[in-house]
Design a protein around this motif. Structure first.
Motif, mmCIF file in Angstrom:
data_model
loop_
_atom_site.group_PDB
_atom_site.id
_atom_site.type_symbol
_atom_site.label_atom_id
_atom_site.label_comp_id
_atom_site.label_asym_id
_atom_site.label_seq_id
_atom_site.Cartn_x
_atom_site.Cartn_y
_atom_site.Cartn_z
ATOM 1 N N ILE A 286 -6.549 6.010 -5.751
ATOM 2 C CA ILE A 286 -5.974 6.399 -4.454
ATOM 3 C C ILE A 286 -7.107 6.506 -3.428
ATOM 4 O O ILE A 286 -6.922 6.177 -2.251
ATOM 5 C CB ILE A 286 -5.110 7.679 -4.534
ATOM 6 N N TYR B 78 -7.187 4.383 0.059
ATOM 7 C CA TYR B 78 -7.454 4.921 1.397
ATOM 8 C C TYR B 78 -8.683 4.259 2.021
ATOM 9 O O TYR B 78 -8.702 3.972 3.212
ATOM 10 C CB TYR B 78 -7.625 6.433 1.348
ATOM 11 N N GLU C 262 0.638 4.023 -2.876
ATOM 12 C CA GLU C 262 0.272 5.415 -2.556
ATOM 13 C C GLU C 262 1.310 6.393 -3.101
ATOM 14 O O GLU C 262 0.966 7.424 -3.680
ATOM 15 C CB GLU C 262 0.154 5.575 -1.037
ATOM 16 N N TYR D 221 0.798 -1.222 0.000
ATOM 17 C CA TYR D 221 0.000 0.000 0.000
ATOM 18 C C TYR D 221 0.836 1.281 0.000
ATOM 19 O O TYR D 221 0.501 2.240 -0.689
ATOM 20 C CB TYR D 221 -0.977 -0.006 1.173
#
Length: 127
Positions: A108, A112, A88, A84
């Motif tokens: 994105i 999240y 990101e 992750y």
């Protein structure tokens, strides 16, 4: 009335043939420009072979640094491999290059959301 129909029919046939010839010509002249590695990367991603897809997207991006789709493909693969933070980082890099790049904005947000960072996800979903 039938003469108008015949004229329209002839025009329609002519336009259909012209467009077909143009599409064929366009395909033939641009066939070599199709990045086969990018297509293979997409196919590997769809087959859930994320490591192979990642490597192919990376190769494409190294050759075509303006290809944000190849970079975004890398980020999606990392996301699917549960990396992750790396995912990101790449999504943010894409958004620095082009702030309204919809695939990165959407993904994105999903990243999240997956990590339970709902407030951050909403920011990107709203953009």
């Amino acid at each position: 009335m039938t003469s108008n129909y015949k004229i329209f029919r002839i025009i329609a046939i002519f336009l259909g043939i012209t467009i077909s010839i143009w599409l064929l010509y366009d395909f033939i002249t641009n066939y070599k420009k199709i990045n086969k590695e990018y297509v293979e990367a997409n196919n590997s991603f769809l087959k859930k072979d994320y490591k192979k897809a990642y490597n192919l997207y990376k190769k494409v991006y190294e050759r075509e640094p303006e290809n944000l789709y190849a970079l975004e493909g890398q980020a999606r693969c990392l996301f699917k491999m549960k990396k992750y933070k790396d995912s990101e980082r790449i999504f943010k890099l894409i958004l620095k290059k082009q702030e309204n790049f919809l695939p990165a904005l959407t993904n994105i947000g999903i990243l999240y959301d997956t990590n339970g960072e709902y407030d951050k996800a909403l920011i990107f979903y709203r953009k």
